[in-house]
Design an enzyme around this catalytic site. Structure first.
Site, short mmCIF file in Angstrom:
data_model
loop_
_atom_site.label_atom_id
_atom_site.label_comp_id
_atom_site.label_asym_id
_atom_site.label_seq_id
_atom_site.Cartn_x
_atom_site.Cartn_y
_atom_site.Cartn_z
N TYR A 55 38.30 -27.35 34.48
CA TYR A 55 38.84 -28.58 33.92
C TYR A 55 38.48 -28.66 32.44
O TYR A 55 37.32 -28.83 32.08
CB TYR A 55 38.28 -29.81 34.65
CG TYR A 55 38.61 -29.89 36.12
CD1 TYR A 55 39.70 -29.21 36.65
CD2 TYR A 55 37.83 -30.67 36.97
CE1 TYR A 55 40.00 -29.29 38.00
CE2 TYR A 55 38.14 -30.77 38.33
CZ TYR A 55 39.21 -30.08 38.83
OH TYR A 55 39.51 -30.16 40.17
N HIS A 135 37.28 -22.74 44.34
CA HIS A 135 38.35 -23.66 43.98
C HIS A 135 39.65 -23.35 44.72
O HIS A 135 40.33 -24.26 45.20
CB HIS A 135 38.56 -23.61 42.46
CG HIS A 135 39.15 -24.85 41.89
ND1 HIS A 135 38.94 -25.25 40.60
CD2 HIS A 135 39.94 -25.80 42.42
CE1 HIS A 135 39.58 -26.38 40.36
NE2 HIS A 135 40.20 -26.73 41.45
N SER A 213 43.01 -36.05 45.03
CA SER A 213 44.23 -36.79 44.75
C SER A 213 44.54 -37.81 45.83
O SER A 213 45.67 -37.89 46.33
CB SER A 213 45.42 -35.83 44.56
OG SER A 213 46.51 -36.48 43.95
N PRO A 214 43.55 -38.64 46.22
CA PRO A 214 43.79 -39.62 47.28
C PRO A 214 44.75 -40.73 46.86
O PRO A 214 45.23 -41.47 47.71
CB PRO A 214 42.40 -40.17 47.56
CG PRO A 214 41.69 -40.04 46.25
CD PRO A 214 42.19 -38.74 45.68
N LEU A 215 45.02 -40.82 45.55
CA LEU A 215 46.00 -41.80 45.06
C LEU A 215 47.28 -41.11 44.59
O LEU A 215 48.04 -41.66 43.79
CB LEU A 215 45.39 -42.63 43.93
CG LEU A 215 44.21 -43.52 44.36
CD1 LEU A 215 43.64 -44.25 43.16
CD2 LEU A 215 44.64 -44.49 45.43
N GLY A 218 47.91 -40.71 41.00
CA GLY A 218 48.16 -42.00 40.38
C GLY A 218 49.37 -42.73 40.91
O GLY A 218 49.51 -43.94 40.70
N PHE A 219 50.26 -42.02 41.61
CA PHE A 219 51.48 -42.67 42.08
C PHE A 219 51.20 -43.85 43.00
O PHE A 219 51.87 -44.89 42.94
CB PHE A 219 52.38 -41.66 42.80
CG PHE A 219 53.60 -42.30 43.42
CD1 PHE A 219 54.74 -42.53 42.67
CD2 PHE A 219 53.59 -42.71 44.75
CE1 PHE A 219 55.84 -43.15 43.22
CE2 PHE A 219 54.69 -43.33 45.32
CZ PHE A 219 55.82 -43.55 44.54
#
Length: 326
Positions: A55, A135, A213-215, A218-219
Site C-alpha cells: 500500500y 497477500h 472492503s466490508p463497505l 465505499g459504495f
C-alpha cells in the site's frame, strides 16, 4: 468495543483498514490527515489495524501505521501482508483480477518470506507482527511452501499469528495442515458474498474471517455518486458511470431501510456483516474521524430476526451490475 476471536487471536469486532490512507487509492492525501485518521481509529477502539507492504510506494502505508503506534504498541493488533511488493530484480507471477489492468504480480517464494517480514518490521518500527498474511497466493508456488516459511517466522518470534488473504478453501486447508492459520482475509459485504466453501472450511478449521472492503469500497455508505480522476475505483467495472448509477438505484431499498432503523447505510452494512458469523470481523477504512467513529459504533448494534429478514428481502433485489472486483 466488542471483541471476537480469530483462531486464538482476540481483536475488536470492527478494526481499521489503512489502505485508504496512501496516495493513489481514493485520491491524494497528506500524511498529517492520514495520521489523524489512524489515531481516531485507535481512540475509538478500532485497535486491529490492517496494512500491507504494497500500500503506497516503498512501504508508505506501513510507515504511517508505525508512526501512529509509537507509545501505543501494546494496545494494537498489527496486521500486515506480503507478496505484492516484490523486491527489485526478483521475478513475479500474474494473478488475474477484475480491474482494468487485469492482473497483479505476486511472488510468494519461501526464500523471500523472511526478507518481506524484516522489511515490514523495519517500516512499522516494531519487534513482532501480530498477524501476518500472504497477500495473494502465488500461482507458481505451492501454498504449503509459503506457509512453511511463514511458520518459521512464528518459531523465531518475528510473527505471532499467520493469515492468508484471497485464497480458496482448498488453499486454506493445505496451508493450515502445514501451520495453524488464525485468519483468512476475504472480500465480504452486502454486495459481495463470501465463497461458501471458504466459509465452511474456515468454520471447520477454527479459522477466523477478516472481511476486507466490508463497505464495498465505499459504495455501501450510500454516498458514492461520482469519482475523481485519481480514484482507483474508476478502474473497477462496478464503478463505471453507467454501472454506478444502476447499482445506486438498486441499492435504494437498503438505504431506505437504514433510514427506517435510524442508522446510516454504512452502520447497517457493518452490523449485518457481523451477524453473519460469530468469528467474522470487519476492517473498514476511512480518512474522516467522524466516519470512523460512525463505523465503530456499528459493533454495538443488535439486529433482531425480523430486521435481518427485512434486510435479506431488500438485498434479494440488489443485483449488482459490473461483475466482481477481483
Amino acid at each position: 468495543m466488542r471483541t471476537r476471536e480469530l483462531g486464538g487471536l482476540r481483536v475488536p469486532a470492527i478494526g481499521f483498514g489503512a489502505m485508504v490512507l496512501s496516495p493513489g487509492v481514493y485520491g491524494d492525501i497528506d500524511d498529517d490527515r492520514a495520521d489523524k485518521a489512524i489515531r481516531a481509529a485507535l481512540d475509538a477502539g478500532a485497535t486491529h489495524v490492517d496494512t500491507s507492504d504494497a500500500y503506497g510506494a516503498d512501504g508508505h502505508n506501513e510507515r504511517l501505521v508505525g508512526r501512529a503506534l509509537r507509545g501505543r504498541r501494546e494496545e494494537v493488533v498489527v496486521a500486515t501482508k506480503f507478496g505484492l511488493a516484490v523486491p527489485e530484480g526478483e521475478s513475479a507471477r500474474a494473478f488475474p483480477v477484475g480491474y482494468s489492468f487485469g492482473e497483479l504480480r505476486v511472488n510468494g517464494e519461501a526464500r523471500l518470506v523472511r526478507r518481506y517480514a524484516e522489511r515490514s518490521l523495519a517500516n512499522l518500527g516494531i519487534d513482532a507482527i501480530d498477524l501476518y498474511y500472504a497477500h495473494y497466493p502465488d500461482p507458481g508456488v505451492p501454498i504449503e511452501e509459503t506457509a512453511g516459511a511463514m511458520g518459521e517466522l512464528v518459531r523465531d518470534g518475528l510473527v505471532r499469528h499467520l493469515g492468508l488473504s484471497n485464497v480458496t478453501a482448498e488453499q486454506l486447508r493445505r496451508a493450515h495442515a502445514v501451520h495453524p492459520i488464525a485468519a483468512v482475509q476475504s472480500e465480504w459485504s452486502m454486495w459481495r458474498p463470501i465463497d461458501a466453501g471458504l466459509l465452511a472450511a474456515a468454520r471447520e478449521l477454527g479459522v477466523g474471517i477478516v472481511a476486507w472492503s466490508p463497505l464495498g469500497n465505499g459504495f455501501l455508505t450510500g454516498s458514492v455518486r461520482a469519482l475523481g480522476e485519481d480514484d482507483f475505483r474508476r478502474h473497477a467495472p462496478r464503478f463505471s458511470a453507467e454501472n454506478l448509477a444502476a447499482n445506486n438505484d438498486r441499492y435504494a431499498p437498503v438505504r431506505d431501510l437504514a433510514v427506517d432503523l435510524g442508522v446510516t447505510p454504512a452502520q447497517l452494512a457493518l452490523a449485518w456483516l457481523l451477524h453473519q458469523d460469530e468469528h467474522v470481523v470487519a476492517i473498514p477504512g476511512s480518512r474522516t474521524p467522524a466516519h470512523i467513529e460512525e463505523n465503530v459504533a456499528a459493533a454495538g448494534f443488535t439486529l433482531h430476526a425480523d430486521t435481518l429478514s427485512r434486510i435479506d428481502e431488500a438485498l434479494a433485489g440488489f443485483e449488482v451490475t459490473g461483475g466482481t472486483l477481483l
